[in-house]
Design a protein around this motif. Structure first.
Motif, PDB file in Angstrom:
ATOM      1  N   ALA A  58       0.834  -1.202   0.000  1.00  0.00           N
ATOM      2  CA  ALA A  58       0.000   0.000   0.000  1.00  0.00           C
ATOM      3  C   ALA A  58       0.870   1.255   0.000  1.00  0.00           C
ATOM      4  N   SER A  59       1.961   1.211   0.739  1.00  0.00           N
ATOM      5  CA  SER A  59       2.877   2.358   0.783  1.00  0.00           C
ATOM      6  C   SER A  59       3.534   2.571  -0.573  1.00  0.00           C
ATOM      7  N   ALA A  60       3.966   1.476  -1.202  1.00  0.00           N
ATOM      8  CA  ALA A  60       4.602   1.583  -2.512  1.00  0.00           C
ATOM      9  C   ALA A  60       3.625   2.114  -3.561  1.00  0.00           C
ATOM     10  N   LEU A  61       2.424   1.542  -3.596  1.00  0.00           N
ATOM     11  CA  LEU A  61       1.432   1.960  -4.587  1.00  0.00           C
ATOM     12  C   LEU A  61       0.993   3.405  -4.364  1.00  0.00           C
ATOM     13  N   GLY A  62       0.700   3.750  -3.115  1.00  0.00           N
ATOM     14  CA  GLY A  62       0.271   5.109  -2.809  1.00  0.00           C
ATOM     15  C   GLY A  62       1.324   6.134  -3.181  1.00  0.00           C
ATOM     16  N   ALA A  75       5.504  10.927   0.130  1.00  0.00           N
ATOM     17  CA  ALA A  75       5.315   9.479   0.254  1.00  0.00           C
ATOM     18  C   ALA A  75       4.040   9.200   1.038  1.00  0.00           C
ATOM     19  N   GLN A  76       3.476   8.025   0.823  1.00  0.00           N
ATOM     20  CA  GLN A  76       2.262   7.637   1.522  1.00  0.00           C
ATOM     21  C   GLN A  76       2.446   6.290   2.214  1.00  0.00           C
ATOM     22  N   ALA A 289      -6.571   9.608  -2.071  1.00  0.00           N
ATOM     23  CA  ALA A 289      -7.884   8.961  -2.036  1.00  0.00           C
ATOM     24  C   ALA A 289      -7.830   7.556  -2.615  1.00  0.00           C
ATOM     25  N   ILE A 290      -7.181   7.420  -3.766  1.00  0.00           N
ATOM     26  CA  ILE A 290      -7.067   6.104  -4.404  1.00  0.00           C
ATOM     27  C   ILE A 290      -6.273   5.149  -3.522  1.00  0.00           C
ATOM     28  N   ALA A 291      -5.209   5.670  -2.912  1.00  0.00           N
ATOM     29  CA  ALA A 291      -4.352   4.834  -2.058  1.00  0.00           C
ATOM     30  C   ALA A 291      -5.110   4.323  -0.838  1.00  0.00           C
ATOM     31  N   THR A 292      -6.017   5.132  -0.313  1.00  0.00           N
ATOM     32  CA  THR A 292      -6.794   4.713   0.856  1.00  0.00           C
ATOM     33  C   THR A 292      -7.656   3.496   0.542  1.00  0.00           C
TER      34      THR A 292
END
Length: 432
Positions: A58-62, A75-76, A289-292
């Motif tokens: 999730a961190s990588a994609l976000g 970074a997310q 938003a998408i990452a969430t």
């Protein structure tokens, strides 16, 4: 169109080495989430190994969403505080299953996407007065530094005074070394000063017994299975009124955490214009938003833009190449978890404190002669640290700004959006 241009990187204006070093620094400063998040969510009954994999993915994609959509160096990752709310309030406190909690996070992300597509979230950003934006940056700096000092045990809880100076344990001493070393390297204009400080402190921590290297240490391992948490969402519980209110609360928490980080971190750079607006902020919020929602599907709590991104920005990161580099390290972390997990939090304290120093400079831009501006700014900075929450500091600052302006007859300084948001925030406190 070249790969670098997709990230907003211009070799005539930026340095590849600087951007990539900034990305590494951001990753090292926030990598603790890969150890902490599985611990917190496992308390809710989730599989720890699966949560680790979900956190890294999730961190990588976000972060990749931020890199390519917004072309910014942020970074997310699953947000600290929100993950505790997920585990200890939603699941252990209110009695919902972790599957239902993941469904709430997923719906929260969908609401974010809608708000962003309709440009409503950007209007919320623009409703924040200019002086409050500078206060957010200063408060964010103090908050980051406080996180570092607390994690290292330099600042500890105290029954009589709430907080106090902790004992000079080996961990605290190493953190102090990191602070002084980071400052000295920066004064000497060493490029990558914060990054080198983290590495040096990690090595120094070995003979001190702080950097723990396990027996039969193997730096590479296959990722843990994602199956126990992947797509495990229970939407039936969302029909409950309490859960609907919870989704609303999650929306506000994430909005203000994200806005606080974006505005605060960009305040001293060319990423913010003279009017205090962050470039590509709508795209950055869409990425958030998408990452969430993506993170919820994978099996982790709300993914948000990380305040530790400021460490990379302080190292000179200005484009999506910084974020892309950070994302790649999250991918590598899937296979090298044993290696990066040995970096102790004390080794990152110096970076966090020095970032706080950099961000505090924005306070001098606040109009302190006008009490109607100065008081809300002071409340923002103070409560952001004392409540240990970016979101609470912003909320209380906006409410106090609105009230002071209206009661002093300066109601024209309060736009309709700020009035509506402040009113909703008041209701949130009334009914929480």
């Amino acid at each position: 169109m070249s790969f670098y241009s997709l990230l907003g990187f211009d070799p005539k204006k930026q340095s590849r080495r600087t951007e990539m070093m900034a990305g590494v620094t951001t990753f090292l400063t926030m990598s603790y989430i890969l150890a902490v998040n599985p611990d917190i969510l496992s308390a809710a009954g989730m599989d720890k190994g699966a949560v680790f994999t979900a956190t890294a993915l999730a961190s990588a994609l976000g972060t990749l969403f931020i890199a390519f959509l917004a072309k910014l160096p942020f970074a997310q990752a699953p947000g600290m505080g929100i993950n505790a709310f997920f585990a200890f309030t939603l699941v252990k406190g209110m009695g919902y299953s972790w599957e239902a909690a993941l469904a709430a996070v997923f719906v929260e992300g969908i609401i974010f996407i809608i708000l962003t597509a309709l440009n409503i979230r950007e209007q919320i950003v623009k409703c924040i007065p200019k002086n409050l934006r500078f206060a957010i940056s200063g408060g964010l700096g103090l908050f980051i530094a406080f996180i570092g000092l607390k994690n290292a045990g330099i600042i500890v809880a105290n029954d009589a005074t709430y907080v106090a100076l902790g004992a000079f344990t080996p961990t605290a001493v190493l953190a102090c070394v990191g602070i002084i070393l980071s400052g000295a390297l920066l004064v000497l204009k060493v490029r990558g000063a914060l990054f080198y400080s983290i590495l040096i402190c990690t090595v120094v921590g070995i003979p001190m017994g702080i950097t723990q290297i396990p027996e039969a240490f193997v730096p590479v391992s296959m990722p843990q299975s994602l199956a126990p948490t992947f797509f495990k969402l229970d939407f039936a519980a969302l029909l409950n009124m309490d859960m609907m209110l919870t989704v609303f609360v999650l929306v506000f928490i994430d909005i203000f955490n994200t806005l606080g980080t974006l505005i605060g971190t960009a305040a001293k750079t060319d990423m913010m214009d003279e009017n205090g607006n962050v470039k590509n902020i709508q795209k950055a919020m869409m990425a958030d938003a998408i990452a969430t929602s993506t993170g919820a599907l994978l099996g982790t709590s709300t993914v948000t833009t990380y305040v530790e991104s400021a460490a990379g920005v302080a190292e000179g990161g200005r484009t999506g190449l910084t974020a892309f580099t950070t994302a790649m390290f999250f991918v590598v972390a899937l296979f090298m978890a044993p290696l990066f997990l040995i970096i102790p939090s004390a080794a990152t304290t110096g970076a966090l404190v020095l970032v706080g120093v950099f961000m505090l400079e924005s306070i001098k831009k606040i109009d302190l002669q006008d009490i109607s501006e100065a008081l809300p700014c002071f409340i923002t900075v103070l409560t952001m640290v004392l409540t240990y929450s970016i979101a609470e500091g912003m909320a209380l600052g906006m409410i106090s700004y609105t009230l002071v302006k209206i009661l002093s007859g300066n109601y024209k300084d309060v736009n309709i959006t700020l009035f509506i948001v402040s009113s909703l925030l008041v209701l949130r406190y009334v009914f929480q």
